[in-house]
Design a protein around this motif. Structure first.
Motif, PDB file in Angstrom:
ATOM      1  N   THR A  26     -63.839   8.192 -67.521  1.00 39.07           N
ATOM      2  CA  THR A  26     -62.993   9.247 -67.979  1.00 39.07           C
ATOM      3  C   THR A  26     -62.900   9.244 -69.439  1.00 39.07           C
ATOM      4  O   THR A  26     -63.153   8.113 -70.158  1.00 39.07           O
ATOM      5  CB  THR A  26     -61.867   9.520 -67.438  1.00 39.07           C
ATOM      6  OG1 THR A  26     -60.906   8.444 -67.361  1.00 39.07           O
ATOM      7  CG2 THR A  26     -62.149   9.891 -65.563  1.00 39.07           C
ATOM      8  N   SER A  27     -62.282  10.161 -70.091  1.00 36.18           N
ATOM      9  CA  SER A  27     -62.440  10.315 -71.631  1.00 36.18           C
ATOM     10  C   SER A  27     -61.895   8.975 -72.311  1.00 36.18           C
ATOM     11  O   SER A  27     -62.590   8.788 -73.289  1.00 36.18           O
ATOM     12  CB  SER A  27     -61.949  11.589 -72.002  1.00 36.18           C
ATOM     13  OG  SER A  27     -60.395  11.884 -71.475  1.00 36.18           O
ATOM     14  N   PRO A  28     -60.714   8.515 -71.837  1.00 38.48           N
ATOM     15  CA  PRO A  28     -60.237   7.543 -72.676  1.00 38.48           C
ATOM     16  C   PRO A  28     -61.323   6.344 -72.843  1.00 38.48           C
ATOM     17  O   PRO A  28     -61.546   5.873 -73.965  1.00 38.48           O
ATOM     18  CB  PRO A  28     -58.971   7.002 -71.891  1.00 38.48           C
ATOM     19  CG  PRO A  28     -58.338   8.133 -71.200  1.00 38.48           C
ATOM     20  CD  PRO A  28     -59.944   8.897 -70.805  1.00 38.48           C
ATOM     21  N   LEU A  29     -61.732   5.854 -71.633  1.00 42.04           N
ATOM     22  CA  LEU A  29     -62.707   4.779 -71.870  1.00 42.04           C
ATOM     23  C   LEU A  29     -64.097   5.229 -72.405  1.00 42.04           C
ATOM     24  O   LEU A  29     -64.754   4.499 -73.289  1.00 42.04           O
ATOM     25  CB  LEU A  29     -63.176   4.149 -70.463  1.00 42.04           C
ATOM     26  CG  LEU A  29     -64.227   3.020 -70.131  1.00 42.04           C
ATOM     27  CD1 LEU A  29     -63.806   1.981 -70.895  1.00 42.04           C
ATOM     28  CD2 LEU A  29     -64.501   2.576 -68.698  1.00 42.04           C
ATOM     29  N   PHE A 199     -66.246  -3.709 -68.291  1.00 42.22           N
ATOM     30  CA  PHE A 199     -65.616  -2.601 -68.827  1.00 42.22           C
ATOM     31  C   PHE A 199     -64.405  -2.448 -67.992  1.00 42.22           C
ATOM     32  O   PHE A 199     -63.448  -1.268 -68.550  1.00 42.22           O
ATOM     33  CB  PHE A 199     -66.317  -1.316 -69.066  1.00 42.22           C
ATOM     34  CG  PHE A 199     -67.249  -1.456 -70.431  1.00 42.22           C
ATOM     35  CD1 PHE A 199     -66.490  -1.517 -71.500  1.00 42.22           C
ATOM     36  CD2 PHE A 199     -68.474  -1.379 -70.224  1.00 42.22           C
ATOM     37  CE1 PHE A 199     -67.316  -1.511 -72.781  1.00 42.22           C
ATOM     38  CE2 PHE A 199     -69.079  -1.234 -71.419  1.00 42.22           C
ATOM     39  CZ  PHE A 199     -68.646  -1.475 -72.748  1.00 42.22           C
ATOM     40  N   LEU A 200     -64.025  -2.873 -66.872  1.00 38.35           N
ATOM     41  CA  LEU A 200     -62.965  -2.923 -65.921  1.00 38.35           C
ATOM     42  C   LEU A 200     -61.799  -3.279 -66.787  1.00 38.35           C
ATOM     43  O   LEU A 200     -60.437  -2.931 -66.732  1.00 38.35           O
ATOM     44  CB  LEU A 200     -63.035  -3.249 -64.667  1.00 38.35           C
ATOM     45  CG  LEU A 200     -63.914  -2.657 -63.499  1.00 38.35           C
ATOM     46  CD1 LEU A 200     -64.059  -3.529 -62.266  1.00 38.35           C
ATOM     47  CD2 LEU A 200     -63.570  -1.344 -63.409  1.00 38.35           C
ATOM     48  N   PRO A 206     -58.437   3.043 -67.399  1.00 39.10           N
ATOM     49  CA  PRO A 206     -57.344   3.580 -66.824  1.00 39.10           C
ATOM     50  C   PRO A 206     -56.842   2.742 -65.426  1.00 39.10           C
ATOM     51  O   PRO A 206     -55.659   3.119 -64.904  1.00 39.10           O
ATOM     52  CB  PRO A 206     -57.333   4.937 -66.526  1.00 39.10           C
ATOM     53  CG  PRO A 206     -58.770   5.350 -66.284  1.00 39.10           C
ATOM     54  CD  PRO A 206     -59.424   4.094 -67.301  1.00 39.10           C
ATOM     55  N   ILE A 207     -57.546   1.711 -65.045  1.00 43.61           N
ATOM     56  CA  ILE A 207     -57.107   1.124 -63.835  1.00 43.61           C
ATOM     57  C   ILE A 207     -55.893   0.594 -63.801  1.00 43.61           C
ATOM     58  O   ILE A 207     -55.692  -0.010 -65.217  1.00 43.61           O
ATOM     59  CB  ILE A 207     -58.358   0.128 -63.512  1.00 43.61           C
ATOM     60  CG1 ILE A 207     -58.126  -0.286 -62.011  1.00 43.61           C
ATOM     61  CG2 ILE A 207     -58.386  -0.926 -64.433  1.00 43.61           C
ATOM     62  CD1 ILE A 207     -59.471  -1.082 -61.414  1.00 43.61           C
ATOM     63  N   HIS A 208     -55.286   0.285 -62.963  1.00 47.66           N
ATOM     64  CA  HIS A 208     -53.776  -0.456 -62.876  1.00 47.66           C
ATOM     65  C   HIS A 208     -53.996  -1.905 -63.615  1.00 47.66           C
ATOM     66  O   HIS A 208     -54.795  -2.501 -63.254  1.00 47.66           O
ATOM     67  CB  HIS A 208     -53.075  -0.338 -61.582  1.00 47.66           C
ATOM     68  CG  HIS A 208     -51.724  -0.654 -61.640  1.00 47.66           C
ATOM     69  ND1 HIS A 208     -51.165  -1.815 -61.752  1.00 47.66           N
ATOM     70  CD2 HIS A 208     -50.791   0.462 -61.480  1.00 47.66           C
ATOM     71  CE1 HIS A 208     -49.792  -1.615 -61.710  1.00 47.66           C
ATOM     72  NE2 HIS A 208     -49.393  -0.302 -61.600  1.00 47.66           N
ATOM     73  N   ASP A 209     -52.739  -2.177 -64.266  1.00 46.45           N
ATOM     74  CA  ASP A 209     -52.862  -3.386 -65.003  1.00 46.45           C
ATOM     75  C   ASP A 209     -52.783  -4.687 -64.110  1.00 46.45           C
ATOM     76  O   ASP A 209     -53.410  -5.644 -64.234  1.00 46.45           O
ATOM     77  CB  ASP A 209     -51.581  -3.592 -65.803  1.00 46.45           C
ATOM     78  CG  ASP A 209     -51.615  -2.752 -67.235  1.00 46.45           C
ATOM     79  OD1 ASP A 209     -53.007  -2.438 -67.503  1.00 46.45           O
ATOM     80  OD2 ASP A 209     -50.899  -2.582 -67.711  1.00 46.45           O
ATOM     81  N   GLY A 274     -52.614  -0.507 -58.112  1.00 47.37           N
ATOM     82  CA  GLY A 274     -53.089  -1.661 -58.023  1.00 47.37           C
ATOM     83  C   GLY A 274     -52.793  -2.546 -56.733  1.00 47.37           C
ATOM     84  O   GLY A 274     -52.638  -3.652 -56.878  1.00 47.37           O
ATOM     85  N   ASP A 275     -52.951  -1.633 -55.588  1.00 52.64           N
ATOM     86  CA  ASP A 275     -52.719  -2.103 -54.362  1.00 52.64           C
ATOM     87  C   ASP A 275     -53.940  -2.695 -53.800  1.00 52.64           C
ATOM     88  O   ASP A 275     -54.849  -1.789 -53.241  1.00 52.64           O
ATOM     89  CB  ASP A 275     -51.977  -1.176 -53.226  1.00 52.64           C
ATOM     90  CG  ASP A 275     -51.547  -1.799 -52.037  1.00 52.64           C
ATOM     91  OD1 ASP A 275     -51.920  -2.949 -51.901  1.00 52.64           O
ATOM     92  OD2 ASP A 275     -51.114  -1.013 -51.347  1.00 52.64           O
TER      93      ASP A 275
END
Length: 330
Positions: A26-29, A199-200, A206-209, A274-275
């Protein structure tokens, strides 16, 4: 700077392309990758409808004047016709397609002046993509995260084979994450690389830390192939969920029995909370090489610098003889 047929085709600074990332492209990445000199790709499947995708496309444009594109996975989860119409309406100059044959969309896309790149897992599909008018192809090796196709052919084998047979540019994907990989791909005949797994683990993803931090700890053996039983193999992070899927497949399960584990809601819980006990996430074997979470700009600069340094090192291994006009062993 590396000047290749791909940098010329897309008018980008570096031959580094972000792969399609469901719910994350999405836009941020995308903005960060394009702004850093690569090619960011909006992942159409991340949005509920065309309107939402077009809104995020405008967000990318508001934050960078660099080229970017849209990735459209055809025939994977739902019809993508409206998203094809969306890229035309939105004036997006570049489209990457994957999954099913994009031929039914080619006339509309080409009439709109859009450059089309198709992701292929074999030479046969690569030749078909060239025949229907694609401007380039992505040669996808078995090491990749996501769908590597049915042939289990590695990037080292498939990349030079396709590059030798096609007249259009080839982008290598599957197992690439650094400057040495970029240089290797170019030496195999590719004109650039596409990276998804690497790129993850960047700050702008935006993926969970929890997932980002987990990636740093994983090795190549921490991935697993699922969905072979339905002829749609996918390489994912090895978790209790992926093990359960393999067990069900070994027992001859139906697609309906797999849906609770591979469906959209389970995946959403994984990337947002993040589960890892919910759903599965595509992950390539190159996760073995990830040891840090960097801003995108730092990652791309690091890749380019390493490629240049490695090229310089390799050049010192041979001596050019002006008298003979050839390279000779030192």
């Amino acid at each position: 700077m590396f000047q290749t047929k791909i940098t010329e085709l897309f008018q980008i600074e570096y031959p580094i392309i972000q792969g399609g990332l469901q719910g994350l492209g999405t836009s941020p990445l995308v903005t960060a990758v394009s702004q850093a000199g690569g090619l960011g790709l909006i992942t159409a499947g991340s949005y509920p409808d065309k309107k939402a995708m077009l809104s995020d496309i405008e967000q990318v444009r508001a934050n960078t004047d660099k080229p970017f594109g849209v990735n459209i996975a055809i025939g994977i989860r739902r019809p993508m016709d409206e998203f094809v119409e969306g890229v035309i309406e939105g004036g997006v100059p570049i489209v990457f397609t994957s999954g099913a044959n994009p031929e039914k969309y080619m006339k509309k896309l080409k009439q709109a002046g859009i450059k089309v790149v198709h992701v292929v897992p074999s030479l046969r599909f690569a030749k078909k993509a060239e025949k229907i008018g694609c401007d380039a192809v992505v040669a996808l090796g078995y090491e990749c995260g996501g769908h590597p196709g049915l042939n289990d052919t590695t990037s080292m084998v498939i990349t030079p084979r396709i590059a030798k047979e096609l007249s259009i540019p080839v982008i290598a994907a599957g197992g690439f994450s650094d400057g040495k990989g970029l240089l290797a791909a170019l030496s195999l005949g590719a004109e650039g690389i596409q990276m998804g797994t690497r790129f993850l683990a960047v700050r702008e993803n935006p993926i969970h830390d929890k997932i980002k931090n987990r990636l740093i700890e994983l090795e190549a053996t921490d991935t697993s192939i699922i969905k072979r039983s339905i002829n749609k193999p996918a390489r994912v992070m090895k978790t209790e969920v992926s093990k359960k899927i393999n067990e069900l497949e070994n027992q001859g399960c139906t697609v309906e029995q797999l849906l609770p584990y591979i469906g959209g809601e389970a995946y959403k819980a994984l990337i947002e909370k993040g589960d890892v006990n919910q759903g599965v996430i595509s992950l390539g074997q190159v996760v073995d090489a990830i040891d840090s979470i960097l801003p995108v700009s730092d990652l791309i600069n690091e890749i380019v610098k390493e490629a240049k340094d490695e090229l310089y090192r390799l050049n010192k291994l041979v001596v050019f003889s002006q008298k003979e006009g050839v390279f000779v062993d030192d």
